[in-house]
Design an enzyme around this catalytic site. Structure first.
Site, PDB file in Angstrom:
ATOM      1  N   CYS A 134       0.831  -1.271  -0.112  1.00 42.69           N
ATOM      2  CA  CYS A 134       0.000   0.126   0.066  1.00 42.69           C
ATOM      3  C   CYS A 134       0.725   1.078  -0.048  1.00 42.69           C
ATOM      4  O   CYS A 134       1.423   1.610   1.216  1.00 42.69           O
ATOM      5  CB  CYS A 134      -0.985   0.006   1.236  1.00 42.69           C
ATOM      6  SG  CYS A 134      -1.978   1.406   1.406  1.00 42.69           S
ATOM      7  N   CYS A 137      -0.454   4.274   1.876  1.00 44.11           N
ATOM      8  CA  CYS A 137      -0.263   4.127   3.606  1.00 44.11           C
ATOM      9  C   CYS A 137       1.348   4.104   4.130  1.00 44.11           C
ATOM     10  O   CYS A 137       1.388   5.102   5.116  1.00 44.11           O
ATOM     11  CB  CYS A 137      -0.497   2.428   3.999  1.00 44.11           C
ATOM     12  SG  CYS A 137      -1.990   1.741   3.356  1.00 44.11           S
ATOM     13  N   ASP A 138       2.242   3.589   3.240  1.00 45.48           N
ATOM     14  CA  ASP A 138       3.779   3.643   3.596  1.00 45.48           C
ATOM     15  C   ASP A 138       4.618   4.584   2.795  1.00 45.48           C
ATOM     16  O   ASP A 138       5.734   4.636   3.134  1.00 45.48           O
ATOM     17  CB  ASP A 138       4.120   2.145   3.586  1.00 45.48           C
ATOM     18  CG  ASP A 138       3.345   1.452   4.753  1.00 45.48           C
ATOM     19  OD1 ASP A 138       2.770   1.706   5.602  1.00 45.48           O
ATOM     20  OD2 ASP A 138       2.828   0.186   4.311  1.00 45.48           O
TER      21      ASP A 138
END
Ligand code: NDP
Length: 312
Positions: A134, A137-138
């Site tokens: 992701c 997300c990261d």
């Protein structure tokens, strides 16, 4: 057979948010946690884009807080996995992996989607230490670093473009000699000077001391010729598709060709009365914790309205 007013299957942000709303509406929700209690967020490290946490929070802590909040309003949380569903007539019947069975007046399907991985041992070895599925997300943790994205579809191109806005360099590792993504996404990737597309490449492994420091690649050169070499990277992002966890519902519920549940417009209604879908299992587009939570909220409100209208 045990009778449940509001059955919630899945325990990611969608399932727990549905449980909070259903609990506060006195629907006595029962949540079955499924294969991955807490959902996909428990596999990420820091979550910095969920509103309300100015300093960020770990995925596991966020899910633990949501779980406690659901329990505070009376949610009965159980650890089994739903293995069979019968949505042919209300009340709807379910069987779980321990053989137990329940019937339910309303059902909220919040079973999520699972990111696909290549199946390398190193993906597990470096999970949360440089391997991610992701970018939204990261990606933030890879500012001014070098990353690789695997895949040639729209997700891979979107993630590579997003990561290029943060990282110093992005390799896009594509197994075919062409991209499968839509033309506009391809153009964005191919015209981005920070992205280097490695066509006809596969990843054989990752290496690094305390996290990912590089990848072992193999390049196909003609019929029987291959070249092996390493690239230095700090992060390795998988973008080879997701599999929505919708299999047991398919006989009754409409899904798209990938398996995402098709709901009515922007509502969580599935077309089966009293059965709603929330979170990633019905969302091929956004797949964020906050959008999943919002759809869980909508599903619980719909369930409450359905029960009131049916006078159940
Ligand atoms: P796709 O299935 O479209 O693409 C998957 C990609 O991963 C393909 O390039 C595929 O290669 C590659 N792949 C699969 N398995 C492996 C493997 N084992 N090793 C290496 N490569 C592999 O998935 P997406 O998630 O990209 O997209 C899913 C759907 O969502 C699509 O319909 C897409 O259009 C849509 N979408 C739309 C967006 C938008 O419009 N903004 C954004 C994101 C997704 P190969 O081509 O060789 O099979």
């Amino acid at each position: 057979m045990e009778h449940i007013r509001c059955l919630i299957i899945g325990s990611g942000p969608a399932g727990y948010t549905a449980a909070i709303y259903a609990g506060r509406a006195n629907l006595a929700p029962v949540v079955y946690e499924g294969i991955q209690p807490g959902g996909q967020l428990t596999t990420t490290t820091e979550v910095e884009n969920f509103p309300g946490y100015p300093e960020g929070i770990t995925g596991s802590e966020l899910m633990e807080d949501l779980r406690k909040q659901a329990e505070r309003f009376g949610a009965d949380i159980r650890s089994n996995i739903a293995t069979q569903a019968d949505l042919s007539a209300s009340p709807y019947k379910f069987t779980f992996d321990d053989g137990s069975q329940v019937e339910a007046d309303t059902v909220i399907i919040a079973t999520g989607a699972s990111a696909k991985y290549l199946g390398l041992d190193d993906e597990k070895k470096y999970a949360g230490m440089g391997v991610s599925a992701c970018a939204t997300c990261d990606g933030f943790f890879y500012r001014k670093k070098v990353v690789a994205v695997v895949g040639g579809g729209d997700t891979a191109c979107e993630e590579a473009t997003y990561l290029a806005s943060l990282a110093s360099k992005v390799y896009l590792i594509v197994r075919k000699p062409y991209l499968r993504a839509s033309q506009i996404m391809q153009d964005r990737v191919l015209n981005n000077p920070k992205i280097e597309v490695l066509f006809e490449h596969n990843t054989e492994g990752l290496f690094g001391e305390d996290g990912v420091e590089g990848a072992h690649l193999v390049k196909r050169k003609g019929e029987a010729d291959e070249e092996r070499y390493d690239i230095a990277i700090d992060g390795f992002f998988l973008a080879i598709g997701h599999k929505p966890n919708s299999d047991i519902f398919k006989p009754w519920i409409k899904t798209d060709e990938v398996g995402y549940i098709v709901t009515e417009g922007s509502s969580p209604r599935t077309g089966v009365p009293g059965v709603f879908a929330a979170g990633d299992v019905a969302d091929p587009h956004y797949r964020q914790a906050i959008t999943a939570a919002a759809s869980g909220c909508k599903a619980a409100i719909e369930a409450e309205r359905y029960l009131t209208a049916q006078e159940i």
